[in-house]
Design a protein around this motif. Structure first.
Motif, PDB file in Angstrom:
ATOM      1  N   GLU A 186       0.815  -1.202   0.000  1.00 17.90           N
ATOM      2  CA  GLU A 186       0.000   0.000   0.000  1.00 17.90           C
ATOM      3  C   GLU A 186       0.855   1.260   0.000  1.00 17.90           C
ATOM      4  O   GLU A 186       0.549   2.249  -0.672  1.00 17.90           O
ATOM      5  CB  GLU A 186      -0.915  -0.020   1.230  1.00 17.90           C
ATOM      6  N   TYR A 187       1.953   1.188   0.725  1.00 18.44           N
ATOM      7  CA  TYR A 187       2.868   2.333   0.773  1.00 18.44           C
ATOM      8  C   TYR A 187       3.503   2.604  -0.599  1.00 18.44           C
ATOM      9  O   TYR A 187       3.646   3.754  -1.028  1.00 18.44           O
ATOM     10  CB  TYR A 187       3.940   2.069   1.829  1.00 18.44           C
ATOM     11  N   LEU A 188       3.874   1.528  -1.306  1.00 13.05           N
ATOM     12  CA  LEU A 188       4.498   1.694  -2.629  1.00 13.05           C
ATOM     13  C   LEU A 188       3.479   2.169  -3.669  1.00 13.05           C
ATOM     14  O   LEU A 188       3.854   2.776  -4.670  1.00 13.05           O
ATOM     15  CB  LEU A 188       5.141   0.388  -3.082  1.00 13.05           C
ATOM     16  N   LYS A 189       2.203   1.885  -3.443  1.00 19.01           N
ATOM     17  CA  LYS A 189       1.187   2.417  -4.349  1.00 19.01           C
ATOM     18  C   LYS A 189       1.030   3.919  -4.157  1.00 19.01           C
ATOM     19  O   LYS A 189       0.841   4.661  -5.133  1.00 19.01           O
ATOM     20  CB  LYS A 189      -0.150   1.722  -4.111  1.00 19.01           C
ATOM     21  N   GLU A 190       1.093   4.343  -2.902  1.00 17.50           N
ATOM     22  CA  GLU A 190       0.926   5.767  -2.636  1.00 17.50           C
ATOM     23  C   GLU A 190       2.174   6.554  -3.036  1.00 17.50           C
ATOM     24  O   GLU A 190       2.061   7.684  -3.524  1.00 17.50           O
ATOM     25  CB  GLU A 190       0.632   5.974  -1.143  1.00 17.50           C
ATOM     26  N   LYS A 191       3.338   5.957  -2.822  1.00 16.21           N
ATOM     27  CA  LYS A 191       4.606   6.629  -3.150  1.00 16.21           C
ATOM     28  C   LYS A 191       5.440   5.705  -4.042  1.00 16.21           C
ATOM     29  O   LYS A 191       6.377   5.050  -3.580  1.00 16.21           O
ATOM     30  CB  LYS A 191       5.376   6.987  -1.888  1.00 16.21           C
ATOM     31  N   PRO A 192       5.097   5.611  -5.307  1.00 15.34           N
ATOM     32  CA  PRO A 192       5.847   4.683  -6.196  1.00 15.34           C
ATOM     33  C   PRO A 192       7.276   5.147  -6.433  1.00 15.34           C
ATOM     34  O   PRO A 192       7.577   6.341  -6.440  1.00 15.34           O
ATOM     35  CB  PRO A 192       5.025   4.707  -7.487  1.00 15.34           C
ATOM     36  N   ILE A 193       8.136   4.173  -6.631  1.00 11.90           N
ATOM     37  CA  ILE A 193       9.562   4.414  -6.922  1.00 11.90           C
ATOM     38  C   ILE A 193       9.856   3.858  -8.317  1.00 11.90           C
ATOM     39  O   ILE A 193       9.611   2.680  -8.584  1.00 11.90           O
ATOM     40  CB  ILE A 193      10.468   3.748  -5.872  1.00 11.90           C
TER      41      ILE A 193
END
Length: 840
Positions: free
Chosen positions: A159-166
């Motif tokens: 969920e964190y990577l969806k909100e702040k993709p790298i």
């Protein structure tokens, strides 16, 4: 806390439960102190972190309260080849990426990406980071509280990577993903590149247990979360291969790497379809073969593919390389790439020569007139060559003469004003060893480039393979004959183009076709000089080169493309050239030795070539200042008029020797050459005894009757063939009258003196005569033996018939005559042996 028995059902949790995960995590975080997050810089310094697992075992040990995340897309794929370089491993590659990291753009350092991929307040403690350079990702080993399920942590990170993709710089279209490792990954550094095709093997959990073969539905539910699946192929039911397996085709390679790193070593329990004792999954990459159908069709239809391939290569050669080769031949004939023809180079050279002459305070002679005496003596022959060049009839000219008579110099002097000349030296082509060298030598003589002589061997291998595959040859390979024909054909095209380049639109013959225009303008045809024609023609393989060259020359002359002049020392040249032009008469120029008067002029002009004073006034020449120049008349009679011998004599006199001493040195050198080439080398078409008989008799008589030699016992077998071979080798020369040979003379005038010099050597004379008398005695012994055998047969007859008495008397007389000869030979042999025993 989520039960471990419902793993499969937990993976299919609805999206609405993610909020409960976050609430649970936040409530736990509020009730207990936050664990310290390990710095990534300190992680890299831990000895337990390795790209081959902990303690180089290939595995990562996990405690009950530990877990592993796998992050992909933090390194480019397929960097494994770098690790094969010296002093390069996975850690050095990661360090290199760290050095090029720029905070202003997407991250390049794996540790930097890991630090951004995980939330800063995540309740875990990172213990190690293991990069996977070969698969473009990294393992993150962490510790967590036993009250929190690892699956909840995985959901939080996703969920964190969806909100702040790298999105890294090397793959900006796809973002970094993170999954929980559910199996026991195998960390190896073998040279195995990732592939989108994954092989899943079904193994038992213990040796005594059995594994279940998973259905495609079960496999789909296990692996779909890691990426799109294109196809799944199960092992055929009739297959006996163990263990059982299935293939999974992902749409992207990174989906396969994620599935392999997360699910390798995963045990599927009975409730999820893994059988009574469970099933262990082992995953490995399988290389995908692309274009297999095309390769299979190619290999399955060699009868179609090989001929088509040969035709395509031939068409490519004709359409691309042939124009280049024709242009290269034209440049070679026109000397387009020669620096000497450049006008700026000529101007600079002229200015430098003027400055040099100014420094010397003497004018430079325009031309060395050393050989002017030769050209004056052969003026009629030179004028004849010029006349033939202007005639429109077939100009098939042969200049024949012994070696060193100045054939090439005569042609170049007579036709020095011809702008376009091509010189082909047959000696270089004939002396080449092997097919490839012969092709290269022929191509170099005409400027034929590029030439792929190695293709001859390669195409022969293809033809040999085709014979074993389809049973017939493809015609792809080309013999030396075909290659030579191609070279001469391109040369004809270049010569024709050069001849037609002189044609202008405003000529009075502009309306004529090309062939008629060439016939009407012989002055524009290029000149082809074939030097050393029939050089060593008796050797094997030489006839092919000469025959093809003669056929090409005949074609060039017949079609009015060029003038052709053959330079040869062979007196039997007509046998070879008549095959190419059987209905034509050759234009013949025969050269011999110079007269004594001309020979003396040549030597004197060579000595006086630089006799010019600084003021330009003529003084006494070097020849007039010499006291021994009167010897020149006598030595010229001994040396003869061969041009090469005269130049050698002049150089020795110019070096300070007297004419008599110089000629003596030339005679001794010629005698050494004769001894080495004709008497001591037995691997020839003649015997040393035959050569010695000629040397001995010519030294005493200067010339011999041809038939007289054939009656000699040494020439009783293959006598005429030996004489012809010795003539080709230039030991002797044979003159003819009315088409039949009548006289035998030395091959060069100086050879007469060399023959006499050799016969004066008593030891050499005795040694060679000894071998001759031994051969003659052996022949007479053979005659006596044959007579004795016949007499024994006659004696076996009952009585002595009167009709056989003359025969018996003949045999007895013949045996007696042979015995008398043997006695005479034995006496001579004894005398010669005595000389050899007494003298050195």
């Amino acid at each position: 806390m989520i039960s471990s028995r419902g793993v499969l059902r937990q993976w299919q949790r609805p999206q609405r439960l993610l909020s409960l995960q976050r609430q649970c995590i936040h409530s736990i975080r509020d009730q207990r102190p936050k664990p310290s997050v390990l710095s990534l810089t300190s992680i890299n310094r831990r000895p337990s972190s390795s790209d081959t697992g902990e303690d180089e075992t290939g595995h990562i040990n996990i405690a009950p309260n530990e877990g592993i995340f796998f992050l992909d897309n933090i390194l480019p794929l397929k960097l494994q080849w770098l690790t094969r370089l010296p002093f390069v491993d996975g850690s050095s590659i990661v360090s290199a990426y760290k050095k090029v990291n720029s905070p202003n753009i997407a991250l390049a350092d794996p540790n930097g990406i890991v630090s951004r991929a995980l939330p800063s307040n995540l309740p875990i403690k990172i213990t190690s980071v293991i990069p996977r350079v070969r698969e473009g990702g990294a393992y993150i080993k962490f510790q967590y509280d036993a009250s929190i399920a690892a699956e909840e942590l995985e959901g939080t990170v996703k969920e964190y990577l969806k909100e702040k993709p790298i999105k890294p710089w090397f793959n900006p279209l796809r973002q970094v993903r993170a999954f929980l490792v559910r199996g026991k990954p195998w960390i190896e550094d073998l040279y195995r590149l990732p592939s989108s095709k994954v092989k899943v093997e079904f193994l038992p959990t213990s040796p005594e247990a059995s594994a279940a073969e998973l259905s495609q539905e079960t496999l789909y539910s296990l692996f779909r979360r890691y990426g799109t699946i294109l196809e799944m192929v199960s092992q055929p039911s009739e297959s006996k291969v163990a263990p059982r397996f299935a293939y999974i085709y992902f749409s992207r390679v990174r989906f396969a790497t994620m599935a392999k790193n997360c699910m390798h070593g995963f045990t599927l329990v009975e409730e999820s379809g893994g059988g009574k004792s469970g099933t262990l999954l082992k995953l490995s990459y399988e290389p995908r073969v692309r274009g297999k159908w095309f390769r299979d069709w190619i290999t399955s239809h060699p009868r179609i593919v090989i001929p088509v391939l040969a035709a395509l290569i031939a068409a490519l050669s004709v359409s691309i390389f042939d124009p280049i080769r024709t242009w290269s031949i034209k440049v070679h004939i026109l000397h387009g790439l020669h620096l000497e023809n450049n006008k700026y180079y000529q101007w600079l050279r002229k200015q430098l020569s003027r400055g040099y002459d100014y420094i010397r305070f003497s004018p430079k002679k325009a031309e060395d007139d050393t050989l002017d005496a030769i050209w004056e003596d052969r003026h009629s022959q030179m004028e004849q060559l010029k006349t033939w060049m202007s005639e429109s009839l077939d100009t098939f000219i042969v200049v024949q003469g012994p070696r060193g008579s100045g054939k090439k110099q005569l042609v170049e002097q007579a036709l020095k004003d011809e702008p376009h000349k091509l010189v082909i030296d047959c000696k270089k082509i004939q002396e080449a060893r092997g097919d490839s060298q012969t092709i290269n030598a022929a191509a170099a003589e005409v400027g034929y480039r590029p030439v792929f002589s190695w293709m001859n061997s390669f195409s022969s291998m293809i033809d040999l393979a085709a014979m074993g595959t389809i049973g017939t040859k493809t015609g792809f390979s080309e013999t030396v004959e075909n290659q030579l024909v191609k070279i001469w054909a391109n040369t004809s095209s270049a010569l024709r183009s050069i001849a037609l380049s002189c044609r202008k639109k405003d000529d009075r013959d502009a309306s004529l076709p090309d062939d008629e225009w060439l016939e009407a303008h012989p002055e524009h045809r290029p000149l082809v000089i074939v030097d050393n024609f029939l050089h060593k023609s008796a050797e094997s393989g030489a006839d092919l080169v000469y025959d093809k060259l003669a056929e090409w020359a005949a074609d060039v002359v017949t079609h009015n493309i060029a003038h052709v002049i053959f330079l040869t020392t062979d007196v039997s040249f007509s046998k070879s050239l008549s095959k190419a032009l059987p209905d034509r008469v050759f234009r013949l120029v025969t050269l011999g030795d110079c007269s004594p008067e001309v020979a003396k002029k040549v030597v004197l002009r060579y000595l006086d070539a630089d006799a010019v004073s600084k003021e330009g006034e003529q003084k006494l020449t070097p020849s007039q200042l010499r006291n021994d120049i009167n010897e020149l008349d006598e030595v010229i009679q001994v040396l003869g008029g061969r041009l090469t011998d005269l130049e050698f004599l002049a150089r020795r006199i110019h070096a300070g020797e007297s004419p008599g001493r110089a000629v003596k040195q030339i005679i001794e050198q010629s005698a050494s050459e004769i001894l080495k080439m004709y008497l001591l080398d037995a691997e020839k078409s003649w015997t040393p005894q035959q050569a010695w008989v000629l040397i001995r008799e010519l030294a005493a008589n200067e010339e011999l009757r041809y038939n007289e030699i054939l009656l000699n016992d040494m020439f009783s077998k293959n006598g005429e063939q030996s004489l012809q071979t010795l003539e080709q080798a230039e030991l002797i020369s044979i003159t003819s009258v009315n088409g039949r040979p009548n006289k035998v003379k030395p091959g060069k005038p100086v050879y007469l003196s060399a023959f006499q010099y050799l016969t004066e050597d008593e030891v050499l004379h005795s040694r060679l005569d000894l071998t001759i008398f031994k051969m003659l005695a052996a022949g007479e012994n053979s005659t006596i033996q044959s007579c004795e055998e016949e007499l024994q047969k006659l004696a076996a007859l009952p009585g002595t018939p009167a009709q056989m008495k003359p025969r018996i008397k003949y045999l007895l007389d013949k045996a007696a005559a042979s015995q008398d000869k043997i006695v005479n030979y034995e006496a001579k042999i004894s005398r010669l042996k005595k000389i050899l025993n007494e003298k050195y």
